[in-house]
Design a protein around this motif. Structure first.
Motif, PDB file in Angstrom:
ATOM      1  N   PHE A 347       0.969  -1.236   0.071  1.00 42.95           N
ATOM      2  CA  PHE A 347      -0.094  -0.085  -0.134  1.00 42.95           C
ATOM      3  C   PHE A 347       0.957   1.197   0.008  1.00 42.95           C
ATOM      4  O   PHE A 347       1.860   1.274   0.196  1.00 42.95           O
ATOM      5  CB  PHE A 347      -0.804   0.153   1.195  1.00 42.95           C
ATOM      6  N   THR A 349       1.096   5.530   0.436  1.00 39.45           N
ATOM      7  CA  THR A 349       0.244   7.015   0.797  1.00 39.45           C
ATOM      8  C   THR A 349       0.903   8.219   0.122  1.00 39.45           C
ATOM      9  O   THR A 349       1.965   8.057  -0.321  1.00 39.45           O
ATOM     10  CB  THR A 349       0.046   7.075   2.275  1.00 39.45           C
ATOM     11  N   LEU A 350      -0.110   9.135   0.146  1.00 36.30           N
ATOM     12  CA  LEU A 350       0.729  10.228  -0.551  1.00 36.30           C
ATOM     13  C   LEU A 350       1.870  10.853   0.226  1.00 36.30           C
ATOM     14  O   LEU A 350       2.724  11.242  -0.453  1.00 36.30           O
ATOM     15  CB  LEU A 350      -0.529  11.576  -0.415  1.00 36.30           C
ATOM     16  N   GLU A 351       1.698  11.063   1.584  1.00 33.25           N
ATOM     17  CA  GLU A 351       2.837  11.200   2.620  1.00 33.25           C
ATOM     18  C   GLU A 351       4.004  10.428   2.285  1.00 33.25           C
ATOM     19  O   GLU A 351       5.150  10.856   2.294  1.00 33.25           O
ATOM     20  CB  GLU A 351       2.390  11.032   3.889  1.00 33.25           C
ATOM     21  N   ASP A 352       3.986   9.009   2.158  1.00 30.07           N
ATOM     22  CA  ASP A 352       5.260   8.052   1.503  1.00 30.07           C
ATOM     23  C   ASP A 352       5.490   8.449   0.398  1.00 30.07           C
ATOM     24  O   ASP A 352       6.938   8.636   0.372  1.00 30.07           O
ATOM     25  CB  ASP A 352       4.304   6.728   1.496  1.00 30.07           C
ATOM     26  N   SER A 373       2.120   6.627  -8.619  1.00 31.96           N
ATOM     27  CA  SER A 373       1.196   7.395  -8.063  1.00 31.96           C
ATOM     28  C   SER A 373      -0.225   6.504  -8.489  1.00 31.96           C
ATOM     29  O   SER A 373      -1.237   6.804  -7.908  1.00 31.96           O
ATOM     30  CB  SER A 373       1.104   8.756  -8.531  1.00 31.96           C
ATOM     31  N   LEU A 376      -1.944   5.071  -5.557  1.00 30.84           N
ATOM     32  CA  LEU A 376      -2.665   5.986  -4.547  1.00 30.84           C
ATOM     33  C   LEU A 376      -4.139   6.040  -4.895  1.00 30.84           C
ATOM     34  O   LEU A 376      -4.506   5.487  -5.728  1.00 30.84           O
ATOM     35  CB  LEU A 376      -2.019   7.661  -4.500  1.00 30.84           C
ATOM     36  N   GLY A 377      -4.904   6.669  -4.064  1.00 28.34           N
ATOM     37  CA  GLY A 377      -6.510   6.783  -4.301  1.00 28.34           C
ATOM     38  C   GLY A 377      -6.356   7.868  -5.557  1.00 28.34           C
ATOM     39  O   GLY A 377      -5.543   8.352  -5.764  1.00 28.34           O
ATOM     40  N   GLU A 380      -5.890  11.522  -4.675  1.00 30.46           N
ATOM     41  CA  GLU A 380      -4.525  11.587  -4.029  1.00 30.46           C
ATOM     42  C   GLU A 380      -3.426  11.428  -5.346  1.00 30.46           C
ATOM     43  O   GLU A 380      -2.344  12.286  -5.375  1.00 30.46           O
ATOM     44  CB  GLU A 380      -4.027  10.604  -2.942  1.00 30.46           C
ATOM     45  N   GLN A 419      -9.075  17.654  -0.402  1.00 31.74           N
ATOM     46  CA  GLN A 419      -8.716  17.536  -1.484  1.00 31.74           C
ATOM     47  C   GLN A 419      -9.289  18.387  -2.554  1.00 31.74           C
ATOM     48  O   GLN A 419      -8.618  18.656  -3.459  1.00 31.74           O
ATOM     49  CB  GLN A 419      -9.089  15.908  -1.943  1.00 31.74           C
TER      50      GLN A 419
END
Length: 447
Positions: A347, A349-352, A373, A376-377, A380, A419
């Protein structure tokens, strides 16, 4: 000669008809090349006569063109081609038949006729005693397929002893020829020459070393320990594993030797990398600790080897390790880590991805993060791409945005208020971004 002259007269008469005009034939000045052009003519009568004429001329360079017509869609042309091929079944034509063995082999996969009988006829001619010298010459052919097919014919028909064939092929440039001859030689019963076996264990083609080691294992052949220790750090994994098994059976410790090589700072780097892989294959209990320690190394090769081993051992716990590796200074390592991350479907995340991308030492590394990317969602992923719009190369960004649009059309989800605010600001900041339906998106984000 009279038949050849008669065929040429017929060809000239047919070519005088404007309906048979052929540009390639008209441009060609060499008589042989002109006939080869006609073997591809749309008119079957011309193809038939051209093939018969080339067969009468017995020019070896034209044989491939004749062979192709053996699979012609017109039966009369196929018959003419077979008739012309038989013209080469004379001592002077044997060399050309050998050179064209790959072309004959291709006929077997054709469906228009049964070519097996023709190939069998050619083989029967070539295995005659008077053609032995020609076959031996073909065994040394620079064409890999020719040498391989000649070797197969020799072994199948037992034209020479396996020892003679093995001796003639030991230094062959084609590794597949050496491998086939080696298997035949090792498959013999009885005592083998120990020096030849050692030569095989040093062969530069890994499959040859593999089959030689298999015989050492099966027959407990006498091989010096120094040779086995050298093979313990071979570049090929299967060779290393087989050498380790033989050493273990003979009371030696592969782990101890591999550990000694790995810990020896005077050894060259590639040898230490192979030793680390060998330790992993030999189930050394502290190999993970060694690998993690190597991730502090400045050596790209050692880091890459250690990363593979660490990820394999840590499995789902390797996520943070791969994120860190994606910002490694050497792009080849970062690219490898990115592929591993995507392959294992960790998985994200944007922060990762922002943290890893911020530590990336070059613009080239950004090419790793755009494809990632997609993990990501939906919103995101768009946010990350827009944040990189001023830095990314045009084409990779275009492709990433196109894939994002496809995702939007398939799996639409409402963006959160946070967002919406962030995406509106980014779209205003980058008015030139090539995003389809941008105006519609602005409406969605403003709702």
């Amino acid at each position: 000669m009279a038949t050849e002259y008669y065929l040429l007269q017929q060809i000239e008469a047919l070519m005088s008809d404007p309906a048979n005009w052929d540009n390639a034939y008209a441009r060609e000045t060499d008589p042989l090349k002109r006939l080869e052009c006609l073997t591809r003519h749309y008119n079957g009568h011309l193809r038939q006569r051209a093939v018969l004429c080339l067969g009468r001329m017995k020019v070896g360079e034209a044989l491939p063109a004749i062979i192709r017509r053996a699979n012609d869609w017109v039966s009369q042309v196929r018959d003419a081609a077979r008739q012309s091929i038989r013209q080469f079944m004379v001592p002077q034509g044997a060399r050309w038949l050998v050179e064209c063995l790959p072309e004959f082999g291709k006929l077997l996969s054709s469906q228009r006729d049964d070519h097996a009988r023709l190939l069998e006829e050619i083989h029967r001619f070539l295995v005659r005693p008077e053609n032995n010298a020609v076959l031996m010459e073909g065994l040394n052919s620079a064409k890999p397929d020719v040498a391989r097919l000649v070797l197969g014919l020799m072994l199948e028909q037992q034209l020479f002893t396996v020892d003679v064939i093995f001796e003639r092929t030991q230094g062959h440039k084609n590794p597949s020829v050496r491998l086939i001859a080696t298997r035949a030689w090792l498959g013999q019963s009885g005592r083998r020459n120990e020096q030849d076996l050692l030569t095989l264990l040093k062969d530069r083609y890994a499959p040859v070393r593999q089959v030689a080691l298999a015989v050492v294992m099966d027959e407990n052949a006498d091989v010096p320990v120094t040779m086995l220790l050298m093979l313990l750090h071979d570049n090929n994994e299967l060779v290393r594993k087989r050498a380790a098994k033989v050493l273990t059976e003979r009371g030696h410790s592969p782990v101890a030797h591999s550990l000694a090589v790995f810990n020896d700072a005077t050894q060259n780097l590639s040898r230490r990398c192979v030793a680390l892989r060998a330790l992993d294959e030999q189930k050394y209990e502290d190999v993970l600790a060694l690998a993690l320690d190597c991730l502090k190394s400045d050596s790209t090769a050692l880091y890459k080897t250690a990363l593979d081993i660490a990820v394999d051992h840590l499995q789902e716990n390797a996520r943070e390790l791969l994120l860190e590796a994606m910002s490694y200074p050497a792009y080849s390592v970062a690219k490898r880590a990115g592929r591993q991350y995507a392959k294992r479907k960790f998985f994200l995340t944007l922060e990762d991805i922002l943290r890893s991308q911020a530590a990336a030492p070059s613009a080239e590394h950004l090419g790793l993060y755009l494809p990632l990317s997609a993990r990501l969602g939906l919103w995101e992923g768009l946010q990350f791409m827009l944040m990189q719009a001023g830095n990314a190369e045009r084409e990779p960004m275009r492709q990433a945005l196109a894939k994002w649009t496809t995702r939007l059309n398939r799996f639409y989800t409402e963006p959160t208020a946070h967002q919406k605010t962030a995406l509106r600001a980014l779209l205003i900041q980058h008015p030139d971004v090539g995003l389809r339906d941008k105006n519609y998106l602005m409406q969605v984000l403003s709702a």
